[in-house]
Design a protein around this motif. Structure first.
Motif: not given
Length: 222
Positions: A177-203
């Protein structure tokens, strides 16, 4: 993970299962109607022994034209996050839950459309086969469409992102059984009103995946 049905891509799977034969067979897939307007099938890309598999939604406009996943603006966000998280991009297998570009025309522009549940299910056999062949230890689930394909319709990325959860690959039960880690799609970072905050969460979510220990695949029950 959704199971294969009698329709969709299952009838296009080749007799010989390896990544090369899968890619060649997928080029002729007509498992759903998306093939009619898309330029080409965009199959997964990366080493067959990859420890990490990243699964996105579907190809975008540039991916559809070039025939490779994550080569557009979202791919550049992903590449940056992988580098900062300490994951070697060259050692990662990247793919999408849906292999054809779903879009609507607005003038001359092709505007992304979210794949339907039926289209996700139709494409599931390709994703299941990729998982069975690559046997990744860690699967990074990028966005809601990939989460539906891999973790089921009740999984919510907004509530459960960054949390390692078991992912039974089904098609290769002996592999564990593999482990999965879910996050937002990187395109959501580009669409976010605050890209820096969205990218920080993604990272931060990517760093969770990167920190999982080698050998994190669990033995199957039974």
């Amino acid at each position: 993970m959704a199971t294969d049905g009698n329709n969709g891509a299952a009838r296009f799977l080749p007799d010989r299962l390896d990544l090369r034969s899968l890619r060649e067979a997928a080029a002729g897939c007509q498992g759903c109607g998306l093939y009619r307007d898309a330029t080409q099938t965009v199959f997964g890309d990366g080493p067959p022994e990859a420890r990490f598999m990243l699964v996105g939604e579907q190809p975008g406009d540039q991916e559809d034209r070039r025939g490779r996943p994550f080569v557009g603006p979202a791919g550049r966000v992903l590449d940056q996050a992988l580098e900062e998280a300490g994951i070697d991009r060259g050692g990662v297998y990247v793919t999408n839950a849906v292999k054809h570009f779903s879009f609507t025309l607005r003038g001359r522009r092709r505007i992304h459309q979210t794949p339907t549940a039926a289209e996700i299910d139709a494409c599931q056999p390709w994703l299941n086969a990729e998982l069975a062949l690559v046997e990744p230890e860690v699967v990074v689930v990028l966005g809601a469409t990939a989460a539906r394909a891999l973790l089921g319709p009740s999984f919510r990325v907004t509530r459960q992102r960054g949390e390692p959860v078991p992912l039974d690959t089904l098609d290769s039960p002996s592999a564990g059984v593999a482990l999965a880690v879910a996050t937002i799609h990187p395109s959501a970072v580009l669409r976010a009103p605050d890209r820096d905050a969205a990218y920080a969460g993604f990272l931060a979510d990517m760093r969770v995946a990167a920190a999982l220990p080698d050998g994190s695949r669990r033995e199957p029950p039974g």
